[in-house]
Design a protein around this motif. Structure first.
Motif, PDB file in Angstrom:
ATOM      1  N   ALA A 107     -56.905  -4.468  35.305  1.00  0.00           N
ATOM      2  CA  ALA A 107     -57.902  -4.667  34.253  1.00  0.00           C
ATOM      3  C   ALA A 107     -57.871  -6.096  33.700  1.00  0.00           C
ATOM      4  N   ASN A 108     -56.685  -6.688  33.673  1.00  0.00           N
ATOM      5  CA  ASN A 108     -56.529  -8.037  33.123  1.00  0.00           C
ATOM      6  C   ASN A 108     -56.449  -9.113  34.200  1.00  0.00           C
ATOM      7  N   LYS A 109     -56.657  -8.695  35.459  1.00  0.00           N
ATOM      8  CA  LYS A 109     -56.620  -9.638  36.589  1.00  0.00           C
ATOM      9  C   LYS A 109     -55.318 -10.438  36.623  1.00  0.00           C
ATOM     10  N   LEU A 110     -54.216  -9.700  36.522  1.00  0.00           N
ATOM     11  CA  LEU A 110     -52.887 -10.297  36.542  1.00  0.00           C
ATOM     12  C   LEU A 110     -52.119  -9.801  37.758  1.00  0.00           C
ATOM     13  N   PRO A 111     -51.269 -10.642  38.338  1.00  0.00           N
ATOM     14  CA  PRO A 111     -50.351 -10.138  39.363  1.00  0.00           C
ATOM     15  C   PRO A 111     -49.431  -9.090  38.732  1.00  0.00           C
ATOM     16  N   TYR A 112     -49.060  -8.088  39.507  1.00  0.00           N
ATOM     17  CA  TYR A 112     -48.295  -6.966  38.965  1.00  0.00           C
ATOM     18  C   TYR A 112     -46.974  -7.371  38.331  1.00  0.00           C
ATOM     19  N   GLU A 113     -46.349  -8.413  38.808  1.00  0.00           N
ATOM     20  CA  GLU A 113     -45.052  -8.810  38.262  1.00  0.00           C
ATOM     21  C   GLU A 113     -45.168  -9.506  36.899  1.00  0.00           C
ATOM     22  N   LYS A 114     -46.368  -9.903  36.487  1.00  0.00           N
ATOM     23  CA  LYS A 114     -46.542 -10.652  35.241  1.00  0.00           C
ATOM     24  C   LYS A 114     -46.133  -9.867  33.993  1.00  0.00           C
ATOM     25  N   LEU A 115     -46.350  -8.537  33.992  1.00  0.00           N
ATOM     26  CA  LEU A 115     -45.936  -7.766  32.815  1.00  0.00           C
ATOM     27  C   LEU A 115     -44.424  -7.817  32.648  1.00  0.00           C
ATOM     28  N   TYR A 116     -43.714  -7.654  33.743  1.00  0.00           N
ATOM     29  CA  TYR A 116     -42.248  -7.706  33.684  1.00  0.00           C
ATOM     30  C   TYR A 116     -41.779  -9.102  33.253  1.00  0.00           C
ATOM     31  N   GLU A 117     -42.402 -10.125  33.826  1.00  0.00           N
ATOM     32  CA  GLU A 117     -42.031 -11.496  33.464  1.00  0.00           C
ATOM     33  C   GLU A 117     -42.306 -11.763  31.986  1.00  0.00           C
ATOM     34  N   ALA A 118     -43.441 -11.288  31.500  1.00  0.00           N
ATOM     35  CA  ALA A 118     -43.764 -11.458  30.084  1.00  0.00           C
ATOM     36  C   ALA A 118     -42.735 -10.742  29.230  1.00  0.00           C
ATOM     37  N   ARG A 119     -42.361  -9.544  29.645  1.00  0.00           N
ATOM     38  CA  ARG A 119     -41.377  -8.771  28.874  1.00  0.00           C
ATOM     39  C   ARG A 119     -40.063  -9.516  28.764  1.00  0.00           C
ATOM     40  N   GLN A 120     -39.670 -10.184  29.842  1.00  0.00           N
ATOM     41  CA  GLN A 120     -38.404 -10.916  29.849  1.00  0.00           C
ATOM     42  C   GLN A 120     -38.413 -12.082  28.867  1.00  0.00           C
ATOM     43  N   SER A 121     -39.596 -12.594  28.537  1.00  0.00           N
ATOM     44  CA  SER A 121     -39.709 -13.754  27.651  1.00  0.00           C
ATOM     45  C   SER A 121     -39.837 -13.383  26.176  1.00  0.00           C
ATOM     46  N   LEU A 122     -39.917 -12.099  25.885  1.00  0.00           N
ATOM     47  CA  LEU A 122     -40.042 -11.641  24.505  1.00  0.00           C
ATOM     48  C   LEU A 122     -38.693 -11.118  24.002  1.00  0.00           C
ATOM     49  N   PRO A 123     -38.494 -11.024  22.695  1.00  0.00           N
ATOM     50  CA  PRO A 123     -37.210 -10.557  22.162  1.00  0.00           C
ATOM     51  C   PRO A 123     -36.778  -9.212  22.752  1.00  0.00           C
ATOM     52  N   GLY A 124     -35.510  -9.155  23.151  1.00  0.00           N
ATOM     53  CA  GLY A 124     -34.956  -7.929  23.713  1.00  0.00           C
ATOM     54  C   GLY A 124     -35.257  -7.739  25.175  1.00  0.00           C
ATOM     55  N   THR A 166     -43.779 -20.676  27.667  1.00  0.00           N
ATOM     56  CA  THR A 166     -43.477 -19.402  28.310  1.00  0.00           C
ATOM     57  C   THR A 166     -43.611 -18.266  27.298  1.00  0.00           C
ATOM     58  N   ARG A 167     -43.109 -18.468  26.130  1.00  0.00           N
ATOM     59  CA  ARG A 167     -43.194 -17.445  25.080  1.00  0.00           C
ATOM     60  C   ARG A 167     -44.650 -17.231  24.669  1.00  0.00           C
ATOM     61  N   ASN A 168     -45.405 -18.318  24.535  1.00  0.00           N
ATOM     62  CA  ASN A 168     -46.827 -18.193  24.203  1.00  0.00           C
ATOM     63  C   ASN A 168     -47.575 -17.442  25.284  1.00  0.00           C
ATOM     64  N   ALA A 169     -47.290 -17.752  26.536  1.00  0.00           N
ATOM     65  CA  ALA A 169     -47.941 -17.063  27.655  1.00  0.00           C
ATOM     66  C   ALA A 169     -47.572 -15.586  27.657  1.00  0.00           C
ATOM     67  N   ALA A 170     -46.310 -15.284  27.366  1.00  0.00           N
ATOM     68  CA  ALA A 170     -45.860 -13.892  27.322  1.00  0.00           C
ATOM     69  C   ALA A 170     -46.574 -13.126  26.214  1.00  0.00           C
ATOM     70  N   GLU A 171     -46.719 -13.753  25.064  1.00  0.00           N
ATOM     71  CA  GLU A 171     -47.418 -13.090  23.959  1.00  0.00           C
ATOM     72  C   GLU A 171     -48.888 -12.876  24.289  1.00  0.00           C
ATOM     73  N   THR A 172     -49.498 -13.829  24.984  1.00  0.00           N
ATOM     74  CA  THR A 172     -50.896 -13.675  25.400  1.00  0.00           C
ATOM     75  C   THR A 172     -51.047 -12.502  26.356  1.00  0.00           C
ATOM     76  N   ILE A 173     -50.160 -12.403  27.332  1.00  0.00           N
ATOM     77  CA  ILE A 173     -50.193 -11.282  28.283  1.00  0.00           C
ATOM     78  C   ILE A 173     -49.963  -9.969  27.545  1.00  0.00           C
TER      79      ILE A 173
END
Length: 94
Positions: free
Chosen positions: A70-87, A4-11
């Motif tokens: 631009a990155n062909k991601l569902p809109y919620e993915k940025l928020y989900e990625a943010r939740q998996s990173l520090p802070g 999950t953390r790796n995926a978040a960093e990739t996003i």
């Protein structure tokens, strides 16, 4: 580091690449944070910086939509990625 953390960093890195390619918004980001291009290159591997950069994009729905499209991601993915990173944990004030 979990998948999950790796995926978040990739996003986040995909989002950073989108931000760097958007000259107008990049100027706003750099002006707001005081980061130089060199700082951004150095910090690109720092999960805390990536989280802060996602916080910036998440401030505006249009930025989220443009970045995700631009990155062909569902809109919620940025928020989900943010939740998996520090802070990125949800803050509960009550």
């Amino acid at each position: 580091m979990t998948n999950t953390r790796n995926a978040a960093e990739t996003i986040a890195l995909q989002s950073l690449a989108w931000l760097v390619g958007n000259e107008e918004l990049l100027g706003v980001f750099m002006g707001t944070t005081g980061a130089s291009q060199e700082d951004m290159l150095t910090a690109a591997h720092d999960p805390e910086f990536l989280g802060s950069m996602l916080d910036f994009i998440l401030m505006d729905d249009n930025w989220v939509i443009e970045c995700c499209d631009a990155n062909k991601l569902p809109y919620e993915k940025l928020y989900e990625a943010r939740q998996s990173l520090p802070g990125g944990g949800n803050v509960h004030w009550t």
